[in-house]
Design a protein around this motif. Structure first.
Motif, PDB file in Angstrom:
ATOM      1  N   ALA A  62       0.871  -1.168   0.000  1.00  0.00           N
ATOM      2  CA  ALA A  62       0.000   0.000   0.000  1.00  0.00           C
ATOM      3  C   ALA A  62       0.909   1.218   0.000  1.00  0.00           C
ATOM      4  CB  ALA A  62      -0.909   0.009   1.217  1.00  0.00           C
ATOM      5  N   VAL A  63       0.595   2.198  -0.826  1.00  0.00           N
ATOM      6  CA  VAL A  63       1.398   3.415  -0.924  1.00  0.00           C
ATOM      7  C   VAL A  63       0.478   4.602  -0.669  1.00  0.00           C
ATOM      8  CG1 VAL A  63       2.862   4.839  -2.402  1.00  0.00           C
ATOM      9  CG2 VAL A  63       2.949   2.336  -2.605  1.00  0.00           C
ATOM     10  N   TYR A  64       0.815   5.381   0.341  1.00  0.00           N
ATOM     11  CA  TYR A  64       0.062   6.584   0.698  1.00  0.00           C
ATOM     12  C   TYR A  64       0.932   7.790   0.367  1.00  0.00           C
ATOM     13  CZ  TYR A  64      -2.684   3.240   3.360  1.00  0.00           C
ATOM     14  OH  TYR A  64      -3.461   2.173   3.724  1.00  0.00           O
ATOM     15  N   THR A  65       0.366   8.775  -0.310  1.00  0.00           N
ATOM     16  CA  THR A  65       1.146   9.951  -0.679  1.00  0.00           C
ATOM     17  C   THR A  65       0.376  11.225  -0.347  1.00  0.00           C
ATOM     18  OG1 THR A  65       0.311   9.834  -2.948  1.00  0.00           O
ATOM     19  CG2 THR A  65       2.462   8.829  -2.523  1.00  0.00           C
ATOM     20  N   GLY A  66       1.143  12.276  -0.082  1.00  0.00           N
ATOM     21  CA  GLY A  66       0.575  13.586   0.170  1.00  0.00           C
ATOM     22  C   GLY A  66       0.136  13.791   1.598  1.00  0.00           C
ATOM     23  N   ASN A  67       0.985  14.429   2.391  1.00  0.00           N
ATOM     24  CA  ASN A  67       0.638  14.802   3.759  1.00  0.00           C
ATOM     25  C   ASN A  67       0.087  13.606   4.549  1.00  0.00           C
ATOM     26  OD1 ASN A  67       0.464  16.614   5.878  1.00  0.00           O
ATOM     27  ND2 ASN A  67      -1.612  17.239   5.339  1.00  0.00           N
ATOM     28  N   VAL A  68       0.861  12.542   4.640  1.00  0.00           N
ATOM     29  CA  VAL A  68       0.419  11.301   5.272  1.00  0.00           C
ATOM     30  C   VAL A  68       0.533  11.412   6.792  1.00  0.00           C
ATOM     31  CG1 VAL A  68       0.740   8.801   5.412  1.00  0.00           C
ATOM     32  CG2 VAL A  68       1.240  10.009   3.269  1.00  0.00           C
ATOM     33  N   ASP A  69      -0.558  11.093   7.469  1.00  0.00           N
ATOM     34  CA  ASP A  69      -0.597  10.998   8.930  1.00  0.00           C
ATOM     35  C   ASP A  69      -1.058   9.591   9.264  1.00  0.00           C
ATOM     36  OD1 ASP A  69       0.020  13.657   9.925  1.00  0.00           O
ATOM     37  OD2 ASP A  69      -1.860  14.279   8.980  1.00  0.00           O
ATOM     38  N   MET A  70      -0.250   8.883  10.040  1.00  0.00           N
ATOM     39  CA  MET A  70      -0.577   7.513  10.428  1.00  0.00           C
ATOM     40  C   MET A  70      -0.475   7.426  11.940  1.00  0.00           C
ATOM     41  SD  MET A  70       1.365   4.109   9.098  1.00  0.00           S
ATOM     42  CE  MET A  70       1.383   2.613  10.047  1.00  0.00           C
ATOM     43  N   GLN A  71      -1.427   6.753  12.567  1.00  0.00           N
ATOM     44  CA  GLN A  71      -1.387   6.586  14.013  1.00  0.00           C
ATOM     45  C   GLN A  71      -1.911   5.214  14.384  1.00  0.00           C
ATOM     46  OE1 GLN A  71      -2.999   9.771  16.341  1.00  0.00           O
ATOM     47  NE2 GLN A  71      -2.765   8.660  18.240  1.00  0.00           N
ATOM     48  N   GLN A  72      -1.236   4.597  15.348  1.00  0.00           N
ATOM     49  CA  GLN A  72      -1.690   3.353  15.948  1.00  0.00           C
ATOM     50  C   GLN A  72      -1.275   3.402  17.408  1.00  0.00           C
ATOM     51  OE1 GLN A  72       0.053  -0.412  14.776  1.00  0.00           O
ATOM     52  NE2 GLN A  72      -1.826  -1.496  15.283  1.00  0.00           N
ATOM     53  N   GLY A  73      -2.253   3.549  18.291  1.00  0.00           N
ATOM     54  CA  GLY A  73      -1.941   3.684  19.704  1.00  0.00           C
ATOM     55  C   GLY A  73      -1.081   4.909  19.931  1.00  0.00           C
ATOM     56  N   SER A  74       0.042   4.742  20.616  1.00  0.00           N
ATOM     57  CA  SER A  74       0.921   5.885  20.892  1.00  0.00           C
ATOM     58  C   SER A  74       1.874   6.200  19.739  1.00  0.00           C
ATOM     59  CB  SER A  74       1.740   5.628  22.161  1.00  0.00           C
ATOM     60  OG  SER A  74       2.766   4.687  21.926  1.00  0.00           O
ATOM     61  N   MET A  75       1.902   5.351  18.718  1.00  0.00           N
ATOM     62  CA  MET A  75       2.791   5.568  17.578  1.00  0.00           C
ATOM     63  C   MET A  75       2.163   6.543  16.593  1.00  0.00           C
ATOM     64  SD  MET A  75       3.636   4.815  14.140  1.00  0.00           S
ATOM     65  CE  MET A  75       2.566   3.507  13.701  1.00  0.00           C
ATOM     66  N   LYS A  76       2.943   7.555  16.208  1.00  0.00           N
ATOM     67  CA  LYS A  76       2.510   8.524  15.200  1.00  0.00           C
ATOM     68  C   LYS A  76       3.595   8.629  14.146  1.00  0.00           C
ATOM     69  CE  LYS A  76      -0.139  11.256  18.436  1.00  0.00           C
ATOM     70  NZ  LYS A  76      -0.268  12.524  19.134  1.00  0.00           N
ATOM     71  N   LEU A  77       3.169   8.720  12.900  1.00  0.00           N
ATOM     72  CA  LEU A  77       4.089   8.825  11.778  1.00  0.00           C
ATOM     73  C   LEU A  77       3.570   9.905  10.843  1.00  0.00           C
ATOM     74  CD1 LEU A  77       6.509   7.506  10.217  1.00  0.00           C
ATOM     75  CD2 LEU A  77       4.818   6.050   9.122  1.00  0.00           C
ATOM     76  N   LYS A  78       4.452  10.819  10.440  1.00  0.00           N
ATOM     77  CA  LYS A  78       4.086  11.878   9.499  1.00  0.00           C
ATOM     78  C   LYS A  78       5.136  11.896   8.392  1.00  0.00           C
ATOM     79  CE  LYS A  78       1.888  14.905  12.877  1.00  0.00           C
ATOM     80  NZ  LYS A  78       0.561  15.059  12.359  1.00  0.00           N
ATOM     81  N   ALA A  79       4.657  11.934   7.142  1.00  0.00           N
ATOM     82  CA  ALA A  79       5.583  11.900   6.010  1.00  0.00           C
ATOM     83  C   ALA A  79       4.873  12.369   4.750  1.00  0.00           C
ATOM     84  CB  ALA A  79       6.110  10.481   5.817  1.00  0.00           C
ATOM     85  N   ALA A  80       5.659  12.602   3.713  1.00  0.00           N
ATOM     86  CA  ALA A  80       5.092  12.926   2.402  1.00  0.00           C
ATOM     87  C   ALA A  80       4.617  11.653   1.705  1.00  0.00           C
ATOM     88  CB  ALA A  80       6.126  13.647   1.542  1.00  0.00           C
ATOM     89  N   ARG A  81       5.280  10.530   2.017  1.00  0.00           N
ATOM     90  CA  ARG A  81       4.930   9.242   1.389  1.00  0.00           C
ATOM     91  C   ARG A  81       5.194   8.118   2.379  1.00  0.00           C
ATOM     92  NH1 ARG A  81       5.856   6.740  -4.319  1.00  0.00           N
ATOM     93  NH2 ARG A  81       6.068   4.543  -3.792  1.00  0.00           N
ATOM     94  N   VAL A  82       4.275   7.155   2.436  1.00  0.00           N
ATOM     95  CA  VAL A  82       4.448   5.974   3.276  1.00  0.00           C
ATOM     96  C   VAL A  82       4.140   4.746   2.440  1.00  0.00           C
ATOM     97  CG1 VAL A  82       3.604   4.690   5.282  1.00  0.00           C
ATOM     98  CG2 VAL A  82       3.905   7.168   5.440  1.00  0.00           C
ATOM     99  N   ASP A  83       5.093   3.809   2.394  1.00  0.00           N
ATOM    100  CA  ASP A  83       4.913   2.523   1.718  1.00  0.00           C
ATOM    101  C   ASP A  83       4.832   1.445   2.794  1.00  0.00           C
ATOM    102  OD1 ASP A  83       6.271   4.371  -0.126  1.00  0.00           O
ATOM    103  OD2 ASP A  83       6.319   2.663  -1.488  1.00  0.00           O
ATOM    104  N   ILE A  84       3.803   0.600   2.708  1.00  0.00           N
ATOM    105  CA  ILE A  84       3.641  -0.491   3.656  1.00  0.00           C
ATOM    106  C   ILE A  84       3.719  -1.798   2.890  1.00  0.00           C
ATOM    107  CG2 ILE A  84       2.106  -1.585   5.340  1.00  0.00           C
ATOM    108  CD1 ILE A  84       0.919   1.172   5.892  1.00  0.00           C
ATOM    109  N   GLN A  85       4.565  -2.712   3.372  1.00  0.00           N
ATOM    110  CA  GLN A  85       4.711  -4.028   2.752  1.00  0.00           C
ATOM    111  C   GLN A  85       4.257  -5.092   3.733  1.00  0.00           C
ATOM    112  OE1 GLN A  85       8.887  -4.146   1.851  1.00  0.00           O
ATOM    113  NE2 GLN A  85       8.607  -3.096  -0.088  1.00  0.00           N
ATOM    114  N   ARG A  86       3.483  -6.055   3.196  1.00  0.00           N
ATOM    115  CA  ARG A  86       3.038  -7.183   4.013  1.00  0.00           C
ATOM    116  C   ARG A  86       3.728  -8.455   3.536  1.00  0.00           C
ATOM    117  NH1 ARG A  86      -3.282  -7.314   3.706  1.00  0.00           N
ATOM    118  NH2 ARG A  86      -2.801  -6.818   1.569  1.00  0.00           N
TER     119      ARG A  86
END
Length: 180
Positions: free
Chosen positions: A48-72
């Motif tokens: 999964a590839v997320y682009t453009g002002n990406v905000d990701m959160q899971q519990g106390s974890m926060k991630l901010k980036a221009a692009r996030v790639d997730i591999q399973r």
């Protein structure tokens, strides 16, 4: 259209709820919430590839980036999360290691989280803040379970970096007093 995209992002994120994130045990069972300007999902490839002002959160974890790639992996578990900064901004990651500990914060041109190893790589303009200590270099590696940090002045370890690794180590009693 915007509502449909938001619903699709939530549904896509739910497919990644098995992300074994850093530190707090409750984080791993928390739902992942991702917001981005756009995304692309390839279920067959497990990406999964997320682009453009990406905000990701899971519990106390926060991630901010221009692009996030997730591999399973083949078993559906998240194997790697790669975040990239853009527009002069670095990718940013934070998480609370334990309920009674300060938040660990990391920045890098690229932030790579290796789920199985519970290891984070901060690559390019790397900076890590952990328990009052700071680490700066071209490359900083952080092991979540052991809280071990390795840093170097070059990204590839050949010593050809143009700077040096910088550390500021705060005595534990001073950092404990300042957090109270």
């Amino acid at each position: 259209m915007r509502r449909e995209l938001g619903q699709l992002l939530v549904l896509t994120a739910l497919g990644f709820t098995s992300l074994p994130t850093m530190a707090l045990e409750s984080d791993a069972s928390a739902p992942i919430e991702i917001a981005a300007d756009q995304f692309e999902l390839d279920d067959r490839q497990g990406t999964a590839v997320y682009t453009g002002n990406v905000d990701m959160q899971q519990g106390s974890m926060k991630l901010k980036a221009a692009r996030v790639d997730i591999q399973r992996a083949d078993d559906g578990q998240v194997s790697q999360v790669t975040a990239k900064g853009g527009g002069g901004e670095r990718a940013y990651l934070e998480q609370r290691p334990a309920p009674d500990e300060a938040i660990v914060k990391g920045w890098g041109d690229t932030v790579i989280y290796h789920a199985a190893e519970r290891r984070v790589e901060l690559v390019g303009n790397a900076e890590l803040h952990q328990a009052g200590d700071t680490f700066d270099g071209a490359y900083v590696e952080y092991y979540l379970d052991s809280r071990r940090v390795q840093a170097r002045s070059s990204q590839d370890g050949d010593g050809s970096g143009d700077g040096r690794v910088r550390m500021t180590l705060t005595p534990r009693n001073a950092s404990e007093q300042s957090s109270q």
